[in-house]
Scaffold this active site. Structure first.
Site, mmCIF file in Angstrom:
data_model
loop_
_atom_site.group_PDB
_atom_site.id
_atom_site.type_symbol
_atom_site.label_atom_id
_atom_site.label_comp_id
_atom_site.label_asym_id
_atom_site.label_seq_id
_atom_site.Cartn_x
_atom_site.Cartn_y
_atom_site.Cartn_z
ATOM 1 N N THR A 165 46.220 57.069 121.156
ATOM 2 C CA THR A 165 45.011 57.606 120.528
ATOM 3 C C THR A 165 45.315 58.042 119.098
ATOM 4 O O THR A 165 46.370 58.615 118.824
ATOM 5 C CB THR A 165 44.476 58.812 121.334
ATOM 6 O OG1 THR A 165 44.141 58.377 122.647
ATOM 7 C CG2 THR A 165 43.236 59.402 120.676
ATOM 8 N N LEU A 187 47.030 64.536 121.649
ATOM 9 C CA LEU A 187 46.357 63.242 121.687
ATOM 10 C C LEU A 187 47.281 62.270 122.405
ATOM 11 O O LEU A 187 48.509 62.358 122.268
ATOM 12 C CB LEU A 187 46.060 62.726 120.271
ATOM 13 C CG LEU A 187 45.010 63.493 119.456
ATOM 14 C CD1 LEU A 187 44.893 62.883 118.062
ATOM 15 C CD2 LEU A 187 43.659 63.502 120.148
ATOM 16 N N ASP A 188 46.709 61.336 123.148
ATOM 17 C CA ASP A 188 47.519 60.377 123.885
ATOM 18 C C ASP A 188 48.349 59.506 122.940
ATOM 19 O O ASP A 188 48.044 59.376 121.750
ATOM 20 C CB ASP A 188 46.635 59.480 124.747
ATOM 21 C CG ASP A 188 45.980 60.237 125.886
ATOM 22 O OD1 ASP A 188 46.480 61.318 126.243
ATOM 23 O OD2 ASP A 188 44.957 59.748 126.404
ATOM 24 N N TYR A 189 49.358 58.867 123.504
ATOM 25 C CA TYR A 189 50.277 58.000 122.765
ATOM 26 C C TYR A 189 49.524 56.945 121.957
ATOM 27 O O TYR A 189 49.876 56.648 120.807
ATOM 28 C CB TYR A 189 51.216 57.330 123.769
ATOM 29 C CG TYR A 189 52.270 56.417 123.194
ATOM 30 C CD1 TYR A 189 53.304 56.916 122.401
ATOM 31 C CD2 TYR A 189 52.258 55.050 123.487
ATOM 32 C CE1 TYR A 189 54.288 56.074 121.899
ATOM 33 C CE2 TYR A 189 53.237 54.211 122.987
ATOM 34 C CZ TYR A 189 54.253 54.726 122.196
ATOM 35 O OH TYR A 189 55.230 53.901 121.707
ATOM 36 N N HIS A 241 43.758 63.227 129.307
ATOM 37 C CA HIS A 241 43.062 61.927 129.316
ATOM 38 C C HIS A 241 41.554 62.082 129.499
ATOM 39 O O HIS A 241 40.901 61.211 130.071
ATOM 40 C CB HIS A 241 43.596 61.033 130.436
ATOM 41 C CG HIS A 241 45.002 60.558 130.236
ATOM 42 N ND1 HIS A 241 45.538 60.272 128.997
ATOM 43 C CD2 HIS A 241 45.993 60.327 131.133
ATOM 44 C CE1 HIS A 241 46.788 59.876 129.142
ATOM 45 N NE2 HIS A 241 47.092 59.913 130.416
#
Length: 256
Positions: A107, A103-105, A198
């Site tokens: 998110t 998961l993104d930073y 992403h």
């Protein structure tokens, strides 16, 4: 019985099979004291395997954890910018676990961590088609045509590591679950099966609605509805079996 080195490493919880292959090709793995870089290498049960000098234990107990990932945490084992990682949160877990996907930073939401390389590879393989349900707060209010484009699959043009990248995102389930006309924002629920870099952000940008906030609210049949950000728990036996069998359900909370 001899088995491929990367498979043994994954089963021992070192990393996923793909990540184990990278460790091998980068020369970070030794077998019986000899550095190995060939992916076809096979090892016997009594061979001594080490990764950067750390022995690989082949009989480590398989463990499975569910984390409600907070914002500003990276989904990696370490970070060269000294940011908090998901493994920092689960530092009391004695086994060498790693995240299933990422998961993104910025998110939040459902993240699985395990040392079961076979299950991790199964879950991440595109053919498995496990539901990943996201709720995105987006700029603007998507039209019916824009939602239809998401449902048919959109072509994404982006830049990654200074290189242009184009991919066609598979069809997603997409619906608006909330609207704030005063702020000109909407809450969009997207259900996808892929796990590209992403991906949700790029899909929404492709239809003209940049993501302002993003959470993954469900992975298969797992959610973190009753868990605070940063809280984690071990999966039950039934939950693990349901994951292996691909059990899923449909539910929407629409929260961020």
């Amino acid at each position: 019985m001899a088995e491929r080195l990367q498979k043994v490493m994954a089963q021992a919880g070192v990393a996923s099979r793909r990540a184990s292959e990278k460790l091998i090709t980068e020369g970070q793995v030794t077998v019986n004291g000899k550095r190995v870089t060939e992916l076809g290498t096979k090892v016997e049960p009594n061979d001594k395997i080490e990764v950067n000098g750390t022995p690989v234990e082949g009989n480590e107990k398989k463990v499975y954890f569910l984390l409600n990932k907070p914002r500003e945490v990276v989904t990696t084992a370490s970070d060269d910018k000294d940011r908090t990682t998901v493994l920092d949160i689960l530092k009391d877990v004695p086994q060498r676990i790693y995240p299933v996907g990422r998961l993104d930073y910025d998110t939040t939401g459902v993240l699985l961590l395990t040392n079961d390389g076979d299950l991790a590879n199964q879950l991440m393989h595109p053919s498995y088609k496990i539901d990943k349900v996201y709720v995105a707060k987006v700029k603007g209010i998507p039209t019916n045509d824009e939602l239809k484009a998401l449902r048919l699959g959109v072509t994404v043009h982006t830049i990654e590591n200074k290189r242009h990248r184009t991919f066609h995102a598979a069809p997603a389930k997409a619906e608006i679950i909330g609207v704030d006309k005063a702020k000109n924002t909407a809450m969009v629920q997207l259900t996808i099966h892929e796990g590209r870099y992403h991906q949700v952000k790029e899909m929404m940008k492709a239809v003209g609605h940049p993501v302002l906030k993003l959470t993954r609210e469900r992975y298969g049949m797992l959610d973190v509805d009753n868990m605070a950000p940063g809280e984690y728990r071990e999966l039950s036996y039934d939950e693990v079996q349901n994951l292996k069998n691909g059990k899923q359900y449909r539910r929407s909370s629409g929260r961020l």
